[in-house]
Write an enzyme that holds these catalytic residues in place. Sequence first.
Site, PDB file in Angstrom:
ATOM      1  N   TYR A   9     -24.576  26.408  -2.729  1.00 53.25           N
ATOM      2  CA  TYR A   9     -25.891  26.699  -3.330  1.00 53.25           C
ATOM      3  C   TYR A   9     -26.621  27.750  -2.495  1.00 53.25           C
ATOM      4  O   TYR A   9     -26.951  27.516  -1.329  1.00 53.25           O
ATOM      5  CB  TYR A   9     -26.752  25.435  -3.426  1.00 53.25           C
ATOM      6  CG  TYR A   9     -26.216  24.356  -4.347  1.00 53.25           C
ATOM      7  CD1 TYR A   9     -25.228  24.616  -5.291  1.00 53.25           C
ATOM      8  CD2 TYR A   9     -26.708  23.050  -4.274  1.00 53.25           C
ATOM      9  CE1 TYR A   9     -24.731  23.623  -6.124  1.00 53.25           C
ATOM     10  CE2 TYR A   9     -26.224  22.052  -5.107  1.00 53.25           C
ATOM     11  CZ  TYR A   9     -25.241  22.346  -6.019  1.00 53.25           C
ATOM     12  OH  TYR A   9     -24.754  21.357  -6.838  1.00 53.25           O
ATOM     13  N   SER A  32     -27.583  17.440 -13.683  1.00 48.89           N
ATOM     14  CA  SER A  32     -28.192  17.971 -14.915  1.00 48.89           C
ATOM     15  C   SER A  32     -28.697  16.843 -15.816  1.00 48.89           C
ATOM     16  O   SER A  32     -28.437  16.853 -17.032  1.00 48.89           O
ATOM     17  CB  SER A  32     -27.204  18.878 -15.678  1.00 48.89           C
ATOM     18  OG  SER A  32     -26.723  19.915 -14.858  1.00 48.89           O
ATOM     19  N   PRO A  33     -29.439  15.871 -15.268  1.00 47.77           N
ATOM     20  CA  PRO A  33     -29.875  14.726 -16.085  1.00 47.77           C
ATOM     21  C   PRO A  33     -30.911  15.124 -17.135  1.00 47.77           C
ATOM     22  O   PRO A  33     -31.124  14.372 -18.092  1.00 47.77           O
ATOM     23  CB  PRO A  33     -30.492  13.775 -15.048  1.00 47.77           C
ATOM     24  CG  PRO A  33     -30.960  14.664 -13.945  1.00 47.77           C
ATOM     25  CD  PRO A  33     -29.937  15.771 -13.878  1.00 47.77           C
ATOM     26  N   ALA A  88     -30.455  17.960 -18.753  1.00 45.66           N
ATOM     27  CA  ALA A  88     -29.710  19.034 -19.429  1.00 45.66           C
ATOM     28  C   ALA A  88     -30.338  20.391 -19.093  1.00 45.66           C
ATOM     29  O   ALA A  88     -30.587  21.220 -19.961  1.00 45.66           O
ATOM     30  CB  ALA A  88     -29.625  18.794 -20.931  1.00 45.66           C
ATOM     31  N   GLN A  89     -30.585  20.570 -17.781  1.00 46.46           N
ATOM     32  CA  GLN A  89     -31.157  21.807 -17.231  1.00 46.46           C
ATOM     33  C   GLN A  89     -32.500  22.147 -17.852  1.00 46.46           C
ATOM     34  O   GLN A  89     -32.864  23.312 -17.980  1.00 46.46           O
ATOM     35  CB  GLN A  89     -30.147  22.953 -17.335  1.00 46.46           C
ATOM     36  CG  GLN A  89     -28.888  22.634 -16.524  1.00 46.46           C
ATOM     37  CD  GLN A  89     -27.993  23.820 -16.260  1.00 46.46           C
ATOM     38  OE1 GLN A  89     -27.915  24.724 -17.063  1.00 46.46           O
ATOM     39  NE2 GLN A  89     -27.287  23.788 -15.132  1.00 46.46           N
ATOM     40  N   GLY A  90     -33.252  21.133 -18.235  1.00 47.05           N
ATOM     41  CA  GLY A  90     -34.612  21.351 -18.746  1.00 47.05           C
ATOM     42  C   GLY A  90     -34.706  21.234 -20.257  1.00 47.05           C
ATOM     43  O   GLY A  90     -35.795  21.091 -20.806  1.00 47.05           O
ATOM     44  N   LEU A 104     -34.094  18.763 -22.148  1.00 49.06           N
ATOM     45  CA  LEU A 104     -34.646  17.482 -22.607  1.00 49.06           C
ATOM     46  C   LEU A 104     -36.138  17.324 -22.287  1.00 49.06           C
ATOM     47  O   LEU A 104     -36.741  16.319 -22.656  1.00 49.06           O
ATOM     48  CB  LEU A 104     -33.830  16.314 -22.023  1.00 49.06           C
ATOM     49  CG  LEU A 104     -32.350  16.319 -22.431  1.00 49.06           C
ATOM     50  CD1 LEU A 104     -31.554  15.256 -21.670  1.00 49.06           C
ATOM     51  CD2 LEU A 104     -32.203  16.089 -23.943  1.00 49.06           C
TER      52      LEU A 104
HETATM   53  N1  LIG Z   1     -21.760  18.722  -8.772  1.00 51.29           N
HETATM   54  C1  LIG Z   1     -21.940  19.701  -9.624  1.00 51.29           C
HETATM   55  O1  LIG Z   1     -20.979  20.351 -10.079  1.00 51.29           O
HETATM   56  C2  LIG Z   1     -23.345  20.041 -10.046  1.00 51.29           C
HETATM   57  C3  LIG Z   1     -23.566  20.895 -11.145  1.00 51.29           C
HETATM   58  C4  LIG Z   1     -24.884  21.161 -11.509  1.00 51.29           C
HETATM   59  C5  LIG Z   1     -25.933  20.591 -10.790  1.00 51.29           C
HETATM   60  N2  LIG Z   1     -25.679  19.784  -9.712  1.00 51.29           N
HETATM   61  C6  LIG Z   1     -26.783  19.162  -8.945  1.00 51.29           C
HETATM   62  O2  LIG Z   1     -27.654  18.500  -9.832  1.00 51.29           O
HETATM   63  C7  LIG Z   1     -28.984  18.974  -9.673  1.00 51.29           C
HETATM   64  C8  LIG Z   1     -29.706  18.907 -10.988  1.00 51.29           C
HETATM   65  O3  LIG Z   1     -29.002  19.549 -12.048  1.00 51.29           O
HETATM   66  P1  LIG Z   1     -29.535  20.876 -12.767  1.00 51.29           P
HETATM   67  O4  LIG Z   1     -30.460  21.570 -11.865  1.00 51.29           O
HETATM   68  O5  LIG Z   1     -28.325  21.580 -13.274  1.00 51.29           O
HETATM   69  O6  LIG Z   1     -30.287  20.336 -14.070  1.00 51.29           O
HETATM   70  P2  LIG Z   1     -31.556  19.397 -14.341  1.00 51.29           P
HETATM   71  O7  LIG Z   1     -31.922  18.624 -13.163  1.00 51.29           O
HETATM   72  O8  LIG Z   1     -31.235  18.701 -15.600  1.00 51.29           O
HETATM   73  O9  LIG Z   1     -32.682  20.479 -14.677  1.00 51.29           O
HETATM   74  C9  LIG Z   1     -33.507  21.025 -13.682  1.00 51.29           C
HETATM   75  C10 LIG Z   1     -34.538  21.961 -14.331  1.00 51.29           C
HETATM   76  O10 LIG Z   1     -35.273  21.247 -15.340  1.00 51.29           O
HETATM   77  C11 LIG Z   1     -36.645  21.639 -15.310  1.00 51.29           C
HETATM   78  N3  LIG Z   1     -37.429  20.409 -14.995  1.00 51.29           N
HETATM   79  C12 LIG Z   1     -37.243  19.560 -13.945  1.00 51.29           C
HETATM   80  N4  LIG Z   1     -38.144  18.560 -13.983  1.00 51.29           N
HETATM   81  C13 LIG Z   1     -38.907  18.768 -15.073  1.00 51.29           C
HETATM   82  C14 LIG Z   1     -40.007  18.077 -15.639  1.00 51.29           C
HETATM   83  N5  LIG Z   1     -40.492  16.961 -15.099  1.00 51.29           N
HETATM   84  N6  LIG Z   1     -40.571  18.566 -16.788  1.00 51.29           N
HETATM   85  C15 LIG Z   1     -40.088  19.708 -17.355  1.00 51.29           C
HETATM   86  N7  LIG Z   1     -39.037  20.398 -16.862  1.00 51.29           N
HETATM   87  C16 LIG Z   1     -38.454  19.938 -15.727  1.00 51.29           C
HETATM   88  C17 LIG Z   1     -36.772  22.701 -14.223  1.00 51.29           C
HETATM   89  O11 LIG Z   1     -36.581  23.991 -14.811  1.00 51.29           O
HETATM   90  P3  LIG Z   1     -37.772  24.898 -15.453  1.00 51.29           P
HETATM   91  O12 LIG Z   1     -39.077  24.416 -14.922  1.00 51.29           O
HETATM   92  O13 LIG Z   1     -37.437  26.286 -15.010  1.00 51.29           O
HETATM   93  O14 LIG Z   1     -37.608  24.725 -16.938  1.00 51.29           O
HETATM   94  C18 LIG Z   1     -35.591  22.400 -13.317  1.00 51.29           C
HETATM   95  O15 LIG Z   1     -35.133  23.494 -12.572  1.00 51.29           O
HETATM   96  C19 LIG Z   1     -28.826  20.371  -9.060  1.00 51.29           C
HETATM   97  O16 LIG Z   1     -29.973  20.792  -8.359  1.00 51.29           O
HETATM   98  C20 LIG Z   1     -27.647  20.148  -8.159  1.00 51.29           C
HETATM   99  O17 LIG Z   1     -28.068  19.555  -6.949  1.00 51.29           O
HETATM  100  C21 LIG Z   1     -24.403  19.493  -9.348  1.00 51.29           C
END
Ligand SMILES: NC(=O)c1ccc[n+]([C@@H]2O[C@H](COP(=O)([O-])OP(=O)(O)OC[C@H]3O[C@@H](n4cnc5c(N)ncnc54)[C@H](OP(=O)(O)O)[C@@H]3O)[C@@H](O)[C@H]2O)c1
Length: 323
Positions: free
Chosen positions: A59, A198-199, A201-203, A205
């Site tokens: 990262y 991505s709980p 779904a990267q935002g 949801l």
């Molecule tokens: N092991 C693996 O292969 C793998 C792959 C992917 C991720 N990960 C890990 O999982 C973590 C989380 O996954 P992710 O970042 O892919 O997806 P995520 O947690 O589903 O989405 C994060 C994004 O959602 C938005 N968000 C977060 N909280 C919110 C809220 N309360 N209200 C509205 N929007 C909100 C933000 O983006 P905006 O504000 O810009 O909309 C934030 O950057 C990563 O940081 C990483 O540590 C691991």
Amino acid sequence: MRYLDVDTPTRISKIGLGTWQFGSKEWGYGDGYAGSVARDIVRRAVDLGVTLFDTAEVYGLGRSERILGEALTERRESVFLATKILPILPVAPVVEQRAVASANRLGTRLLDLYQVHGPNPLVSDRTTMRGMSALQRVGLVGEVGVSNYSLPRWKAAQEALGTRVLSNQVRYSLADRAPEKDLLPFAAEAGRVVIAYSPLAQGLLSGRYDRSNRPANRVRASNPLFLPENLDRANELIVALREVADAHQATAAQVALAWVIRHPAVAAIPGASTVEQLESNAAAADIELSDDEYAALSAASDRFRPVTGRAAVPAIVRARLRR
Ligand SMILES: NC(=O)c1ccc[n+]([C@@H]2O[C@H](COP(=O)([O-])OP(=O)(O)OC[C@H]3O[C@@H](n4cnc5c(N)ncnc54)[C@H](OP(=O)(O)O)[C@@H]3O)[C@@H](O)[C@H]2O)c1
């Protein structure tokens, strides 16, 4: 905050913090975020009882680990720190050397959880786990974990290590429920943990995005869920989330997280772009969904059929060229 029921020296919060966003250009959050917001997010998370912090050597090419380590400093003792090795050539000596490098960037003498970021198709877990075992013996690594592993490969890794591989970090949300097939039942039965990445779904949801308001960054430009057609298709699921959210004076994002962590073996690691998002996500740990609410959300998720895989490739290429 609520915590997992597993025996680890530091308890693991059901809502953790994902830090891929820290210092990673592909999220496009900029220098202000990497230089100060990220640190504020980490410190507020600790104050709110979050203990699970997830990063990876890849990262921001080490920047995420550095930012996280610097933000934690004297708070280090109260958290469960997890990082990952990028398994390009994960033979034992490489695993050992990379763990030391990660620990240095994080400013710690203990990686509470050291995870293999994905299965290497050519290098067997036997050699990787020899390295992990040596790291556990010298006390640099507490628990070993894997990520993006199938169930057979998770079990093979355990067999190779000769003791528990505590967790498997996989994509899990209302938009992707593949882990329900075999990973969740195994984790529940064996006292293991599924870490849901991505709980949100990267935002998606959160309900914040639609066809006329699509997120602009490289990560989501390559995620088929954010294609206009899929944003339209997600609408019914977002409506279901908002309905449940209204009943709890909560947000769609909070209910999406509450749904993920309702399973006893699951902890979720949402990323956050602001301190407010982190606060809201941490508070989701205290939302108790009723059986009916859980079933209604699961049914809405069953009806969500996004265009993915090969079928989505031409549309992703078109969308990227238009940016
Ligand atoms: N092991 C693996 O292969 C793998 C792959 C992917 C991720 N990960 C890990 O999982 C973590 C989380 O996954 P992710 O970042 O892919 O997806 P995520 O947690 O589903 O989405 C994060 C994004 O959602 C938005 N968000 C977060 N909280 C919110 C809220 N309360 N209200 C509205 N929007 C909100 C933000 O983006 P905006 O504000 O810009 O909309 C934030 O950057 C990563 O940081 C990483 O540590 C691991």
